[in-house]
Design an enzyme around this catalytic site. Structure first.
Site, PDB file in Angstrom:
ATOM      1  N   LYS A 154       0.843  -1.190   0.000  1.00 40.05           N
ATOM      2  CA  LYS A 154       0.000   0.000   0.000  1.00 40.05           C
ATOM      3  C   LYS A 154       0.882   1.247   0.000  1.00 40.05           C
ATOM      4  O   LYS A 154       2.095   1.173   0.195  1.00 40.05           O
ATOM      5  CB  LYS A 154      -0.913   0.001   1.224  1.00 40.05           C
TER       6      LYS A 154
ATOM      7  N   TYR B  65      15.805  30.722   6.782  1.00 37.24           N
ATOM      8  CA  TYR B  65      14.627  31.476   7.208  1.00 37.24           C
ATOM      9  C   TYR B  65      14.562  31.568   8.727  1.00 37.24           C
ATOM     10  O   TYR B  65      14.821  30.609   9.443  1.00 37.24           O
ATOM     11  CB  TYR B  65      13.357  30.800   6.694  1.00 37.24           C
TER      12      TYR B  65
END
Length: 361
Positions: free
Chosen positions: A37, A257
């Site tokens: 999956k 940042y």
């Protein structure tokens, strides 16, 4: 094929086959239902399915995953581990020869009420303690008898449960769940399955007819305090990028940042062409390791969309173009995940389409 990106995930198919063999040796009397999956945990569902041989079936979460496998020519049994979501899906399951878990009264009622032109193979799921999906013990036997009496259901009926603490080796919940499950196995039951990756490796009494390994197939340990190498598992995915900048950095200067990290000494910083736009976690803290030329160096500053920064040290010899391993061979994904405060499952499944998968034998 090169998609123009230098951030790529190498998928070692030989390691995948090696891990399958290791897991089969752990449970020599069981067959394997390979859980693929979430695009085979980020490794490429179709290619993984094409590579694995000698297994009983594949396990997926959603119907669209199963249909993609069928469209790619995969003919092995496929089991929908979450079952179906709509009654209209049942005819699609029959048409494409898909097996389904049945875990709720709504699913059971839909099967009983349907008019199918062929029988459906089901896995009836017992909730032994996960308390997520599955029939409660008081409801389970009635559900079994109803399925057994239905003309829409293939016989015999397979049985399944799921463990919630198999990765905790000192927790007796798994043994208790296994005991509860065994009390509901019938003399006319079909195949029986309970063991996930952790149970396959650590709880041999749970192996039964079918084991359902997921993360261990891909060479990642399901345990917090054990690495894949402890079980002779090999990492299948190695996420790589390159240094695109190496520059001097002075003590007292910040980077990135928010100016959240400031150098205490003169050093050199390397910029790696990978970021959260590729699926690398934005929340990776200062000190999270990456592997550059065989040595571990720490991330400094914030991870941005396309880049992250590492402290190479003042006397480093790294150059632009040098390879950087974010996780995989030489740096287990579980080790990186521990620094970040997540699990390796999340790392490997969250890579974005911008990261090319390069398959090697």
């Amino acid at each position: 094929m090169n998609n123009g990106s230098i951030t790529r995930a190498t998928i070692n198919l030989s390691a995948l086959k090696h891990n399958q063999l290791v897991l089969q040796q752990q449970a020599p009397n069981s067959q394997i239902l390979a859980v693929i999956k979430a695009n085979a945990y980020g490794h490429g569902m179709v290619r993984v399915a094409q590579t694995l041989s000698g297994i009983y079936a594949f396990g997926v979460a959603r119907l669209n995953e199963a249909l993609a496998l069928r469209a790619a020519g995969i003919s092995k049994p496929i089991v929908l581990l979450e079952g179906f979501f709509h009654a209209d899906d049942l005819k699609i399951l029959v048409e494409h020869n898909l097996q389904t878990v049945v875990h709720s009264q709504q699913q059971l009622d839909a099967i009983l009420a349907s008019d199918l032109n062929s029988c459906l193979q089901v896995w009836l799921k017992l909730d032994t303690g996960m308390h997520r999906i599955g029939f409660h013990e008081a409801e389970f036997d009635d559900a079994y008898q109803a399925l057994k009496a239905s003309k829409n259901v293939s016989k015999p009926i397979h049985l399944m449960t799921h463990f919630n603490c198999a990765d905790e080796l000192d927790n007796n919940i798994t043994a208790e769940q296994n005991r509860r499950f065994k009390t509901h196995i019938k003399s006319d039951s079909g195949l029986v399955s309970s063991a996930n990756s952790a149970a396959t490796l650590a709880w041999p009494q749970t192996h039964a007819d079918i084991i359902r390994p997921g993360i261990a197939l891909y060479g990642v340990s399901p345990f917090i305090d054990k690495v894949a190498e402890d079980f002779n598992l090999q990492p299948v995915m190695t996420l790589k990028s390159q240094l695109i900048s190496v520059r001097s950095h002075q003590a007292g200067e910040s980077v990135g940042y928010g100016a959240g990290w400031t150098a205490t000494n003169n050093t050199k910083l390397g910029v790696v062409a990978v970021g959260y736009g590729d699926g690398y976690p934005r929340m990776a803290p200062e000190g999270t390791p990456v592997l550059v030329n065989g040595r571990l160096v720490p991330i400094v500053g914030r991870v941005s969309m396309d880049m992250l920064t590492v402290d190479l040290g003042e006397h480093c010899r790294e150059q632009v173009g040098d390879e950087v391993i974010l996780w995989g061979k030489g740096l287990p994904a579980a080790q990186v995940a521990k620094h970040i405060g997540t699990i390796a499952y999340e790392l490997v499944t969250k890579l974005t389409a911008r990261v090319a998968l390069d398959y090697v034998q």
